[in-house]
Design a protein around this motif. Structure first.
Motif, mmCIF file in Angstrom:
data_model
loop_
_atom_site.group_PDB
_atom_site.id
_atom_site.type_symbol
_atom_site.label_atom_id
_atom_site.label_comp_id
_atom_site.label_asym_id
_atom_site.label_seq_id
_atom_site.Cartn_x
_atom_site.Cartn_y
_atom_site.Cartn_z
ATOM 1 N N THR A 49 0.833 -1.209 0.000
ATOM 2 C CA THR A 49 0.000 0.000 0.000
ATOM 3 C C THR A 49 0.864 1.254 0.000
ATOM 4 O OG1 THR A 49 -1.796 -1.116 1.186
ATOM 5 C CG2 THR A 49 -1.746 1.290 1.286
ATOM 6 N N ALA A 50 1.850 1.281 0.894
ATOM 7 C CA ALA A 50 2.723 2.452 0.992
ATOM 8 C C ALA A 50 3.514 2.663 -0.297
ATOM 9 C CB ALA A 50 3.671 2.291 2.179
ATOM 10 N N LEU A 51 4.015 1.581 -0.876
ATOM 11 C CA LEU A 51 4.807 1.705 -2.098
ATOM 12 C C LEU A 51 3.941 2.076 -3.298
ATOM 13 C CD1 LEU A 51 7.266 -1.280 -1.607
ATOM 14 C CD2 LEU A 51 7.839 1.154 -1.643
ATOM 15 N N TYR A 52 2.710 1.597 -3.328
ATOM 16 C CA TYR A 52 1.788 1.980 -4.400
ATOM 17 C C TYR A 52 1.549 3.489 -4.363
ATOM 18 C CZ TYR A 52 -2.444 1.924 -7.334
ATOM 19 O OH TYR A 52 -3.375 2.151 -8.326
ATOM 20 N N ALA A 53 1.265 4.013 -3.162
ATOM 21 C CA ALA A 53 0.992 5.446 -3.027
ATOM 22 C C ALA A 53 2.235 6.277 -3.343
ATOM 23 C CB ALA A 53 0.493 5.749 -1.615
ATOM 24 N N PHE A 54 3.383 5.850 -2.819
ATOM 25 C CA PHE A 54 4.620 6.596 -3.058
ATOM 26 C C PHE A 54 4.982 6.591 -4.542
ATOM 27 C CE2 PHE A 54 9.280 6.476 -3.556
ATOM 28 C CZ PHE A 54 9.588 7.744 -3.071
ATOM 29 N N SER A 55 4.883 5.433 -5.179
ATOM 30 C CA SER A 55 5.245 5.325 -6.596
ATOM 31 C C SER A 55 4.315 6.152 -7.469
ATOM 32 C CB SER A 55 5.215 3.855 -7.037
ATOM 33 O OG SER A 55 6.136 3.091 -6.297
#
Length: 259
Positions: A49-55
């Motif tokens: 979730t965090a990496l999806y949002a950051f990316s």
């Protein structure tokens, strides 16, 4: 225009439903004896979730940056990069062409991340998820602009098309070609995501594969939407919500159906 709209609806709505239905039919009659699977944990889901949002935000920033940089190097143009958008003062015919450089830049980033995953995939799960989501957002923030730009001249890519003096038939063809490519790329992301499964038993059947994709991709993407929208406030509705929601619908639905 109506044919592009119809083709888009078939690609975004009907296609994933049919593909998913085929997957359900394939899952029938699974073997009774199956290898064990790992216990589900929230950690990979929240990590994704965090990496999806950051990316998403990083790809969007790269797009805006490369919308500005070419204009900054062009005589007569004074671009400004600000929250969630960009603007420029002055006049130069190249400004319309450079409206397409943002989409081109993130498409190239997506291709680079795809090559990274193919040739030297990161060992750690976090870096692999980062590369996957960077490629995903790069493709699904750029290619749909070709479809929209083929029928909407005010779109960034549409302005570049007009500068290049592309005819209506050429733009129509580009829009149509982008649609199956979008579907194929979304389906292709299932493989590197399934490779993240801790045990073979986690993806031993179509049902288990679908469940794993839901936990590692679909649910994280859904949970990330409020984070992405919050990071894009303030702004108009199309700037804040439509882009991340449309990307979710276009890309993640196909990805889940392909599991």
């Amino acid at each position: 225009m109506q044919w592009i709209v119809i083709a888009s609806l078939l690609t975004v709505v009907v296609g994933p439903l049919l593909w998913g239905a085929v997957g359900v039919l394939r899952s029938r009659g699974a073997a009774a004896s199956l290898p064990p699977r790992s216990e589900w944990s929230w950690r990979p889901t929240l990590h994704s979730t965090a990496l999806y949002a950051f990316s998403f935000s990083l790809i969007f920033f790269i797009q805006e940056l490369f919308l500005v940089v070419p204009k900054a190097l062009t005589p007569g143009l004074r671009p400004t990069l600000f929250h969630n958008n960009h603007h420029w003062d002055g006049d130069n015919p190249l400004a319309h062409l450079f409206q397409g450089t943002g989409a081109l830049a993130i498409l190239l980033v997506a291709i680079a991340c795809t090559v990274w995953l193919k040739l030297r995939p990161p060992r750690g799960m976090g870096w692999r998820l980062f590369a996957i989501w960077m490629a995903f957002h790069g493709y699904f923030q750029s290619l749909p602009q070709i479809v929209v730009g083929s029928v909407v001249p005010q779109n960034d890519v549409g302005m570049a098309f007009d500068y290049l003096q592309l005819g209506a038939s050429t733009k129509f063809a580009l829009g149509l070609m982008a649609l199956p490519l979008i579907a194929a790329l979304a389906i292709g992301f299932a493989k590197p995501l399934l490779a993240l499964a801790p045990q073979a038993g986690d993806i031993a059947t179509p049902g288990r594969r679908s469940g794993f994709i839901f936990r590692i991709a679909t649910l994280p993407a859904l949970l990330a939407l409020p984070l992405i929208i919050a990071m894009r406030v303030p702004g108009s509705l199309d700037q804040v919500a439509i882009v991340p929601v449309a990307e979710f619908v276009i890309g993640v639905w196909w990805l889940q159906a392909a599991a």
